[in-house]
Design a protein around this motif. Structure first.
Motif, PDB file in Angstrom:
ATOM      1  N   ASN A 202       0.798  -1.230  -0.054  1.00 50.43           N
ATOM      2  CA  ASN A 202       0.009  -0.062  -0.021  1.00 50.43           C
ATOM      3  C   ASN A 202       0.746   1.386  -0.027  1.00 50.43           C
ATOM      4  O   ASN A 202       0.314   2.222  -0.548  1.00 50.43           O
ATOM      5  CB  ASN A 202      -1.030   0.189   1.194  1.00 50.43           C
ATOM      6  N   PHE A 203       2.164   1.330   0.714  1.00 52.58           N
ATOM      7  CA  PHE A 203       2.860   2.463   0.882  1.00 52.58           C
ATOM      8  C   PHE A 203       3.689   2.464  -0.259  1.00 52.58           C
ATOM      9  O   PHE A 203       4.289   1.359  -0.945  1.00 52.58           O
ATOM     10  CB  PHE A 203       3.494   2.566   2.151  1.00 52.58           C
ATOM     11  N   PRO A 204       4.469   3.756  -0.841  1.00 55.43           N
ATOM     12  CA  PRO A 204       5.372   3.615  -1.922  1.00 55.43           C
ATOM     13  C   PRO A 204       6.726   3.079  -1.501  1.00 55.43           C
ATOM     14  O   PRO A 204       6.957   3.001   0.023  1.00 55.43           O
ATOM     15  CB  PRO A 204       5.558   5.360  -2.241  1.00 55.43           C
ATOM     16  N   ASP A 205       7.539   2.963  -2.516  1.00 59.50           N
ATOM     17  CA  ASP A 205       8.790   1.912  -2.112  1.00 59.50           C
ATOM     18  C   ASP A 205       9.683   2.953  -1.545  1.00 59.50           C
ATOM     19  O   ASP A 205      10.592   2.585  -0.820  1.00 59.50           O
ATOM     20  CB  ASP A 205       9.394   1.560  -3.564  1.00 59.50           C
ATOM     21  N   TYR A 206       9.741   4.395  -1.934  1.00 63.56           N
ATOM     22  CA  TYR A 206      10.520   5.286  -1.439  1.00 63.56           C
ATOM     23  C   TYR A 206       9.940   6.717  -0.955  1.00 63.56           C
ATOM     24  O   TYR A 206       8.820   6.832  -1.699  1.00 63.56           O
ATOM     25  CB  TYR A 206      11.711   5.438  -2.320  1.00 63.56           C
ATOM     26  N   THR A 207      10.539   7.604  -0.339  1.00 64.71           N
ATOM     27  CA  THR A 207       9.922   9.051  -0.118  1.00 64.71           C
ATOM     28  C   THR A 207      11.189   9.750  -0.322  1.00 64.71           C
ATOM     29  O   THR A 207      12.227   9.477  -0.093  1.00 64.71           O
ATOM     30  CB  THR A 207       9.486   8.952   1.398  1.00 64.71           C
ATOM     31  N   TYR A 208      10.555  10.960  -0.760  1.00 70.04           N
ATOM     32  CA  TYR A 208      11.678  12.281  -1.182  1.00 70.04           C
ATOM     33  C   TYR A 208      12.020  12.905   0.328  1.00 70.04           C
ATOM     34  O   TYR A 208      10.948  13.029   1.329  1.00 70.04           O
ATOM     35  CB  TYR A 208      10.987  13.087  -2.083  1.00 70.04           C
ATOM     36  N   LEU A 209      13.025  13.262   0.557  1.00 69.62           N
ATOM     37  CA  LEU A 209      13.191  13.925   1.699  1.00 69.62           C
ATOM     38  C   LEU A 209      12.769  15.246   2.028  1.00 69.62           C
ATOM     39  O   LEU A 209      12.393  15.884   3.087  1.00 69.62           O
ATOM     40  CB  LEU A 209      14.778  13.915   2.074  1.00 69.62           C
ATOM     41  N   ASP A 210      12.426  15.716   0.835  1.00 72.47           N
ATOM     42  CA  ASP A 210      12.046  17.205   1.016  1.00 72.47           C
ATOM     43  C   ASP A 210      10.615  17.208   0.979  1.00 72.47           C
ATOM     44  O   ASP A 210       9.798  18.267   1.189  1.00 72.47           O
ATOM     45  CB  ASP A 210      12.339  18.042  -0.207  1.00 72.47           C
ATOM     46  N   GLY A 211      10.068  15.914   1.080  1.00 76.99           N
ATOM     47  CA  GLY A 211       8.433  15.862   1.287  1.00 76.99           C
ATOM     48  C   GLY A 211       7.460  15.981  -0.027  1.00 76.99           C
ATOM     49  O   GLY A 211       6.500  15.859   0.072  1.00 76.99           O
TER      50      GLY A 211
END
Length: 131
Positions: free
Chosen positions: A55-64
């Motif tokens: 359900n959640f993304p594989d990665y996230t950006y640090l700047d949001g």
């Protein structure tokens, strides 16, 4: 080369151990997940069908910044939207059917009441005796 193939094929056909070994090859996959335990806990049959890994993304950006949807995540989102639209449609059809049923019951009751009121009434001396 032809003679080697001929010898190999006669060897395979003549050797019953090779034929026996071929008979016991399983072609179906083994189910390793304990389904009874999963059902008792109220978990889905497929552990990869739902959860944080799917359900959640594989990665996230640090700047949001928002991360783009994966292809399967996008397909799952579209499928859930279709299911929600179908639920809303069927729910409205059910509400319409309930209202129609109530309206028809009221109409039938009103018709019955009208027939009872329009029946022949006693006249003359029978009317006077009733009072």
């Amino acid at each position: 080369m032809n003679t080697k193939m001929l010898k190999l094929s006669t060897l395979c056909l003549a050797n019953p151990a090779v034929i026996n070994a071929q008979r016991h090859v399983a072609l179906s996959a083994v189910r390793c997940v304990d389904q009874g335990w999963r059902a008792a806990k109220g978990l889905p049959e497929n552990p990869n069908a739902f959860g944080p890994l799917t359900n959640f993304p594989d990665y996230t950006y640090l700047d949001g910044r928002p991360t783009p949807l994966g292809s399967n995540q996008h397909k799952r989102l579209l499928k859930q939207q279709e299911i929600a639209a179908k639920i809303v449609e069927l729910s409205s059809e059910l509400d319409f059917a309930k209202e129609r049923h109530e309206r028809l019951k009221k109409q039938a009751q009103a018709e019955k009441q009208r027939i009872i009121q329009n029946k022949l009434k006693p006249k003359g001396h029978l009317l006077l005796k009733k009072k």
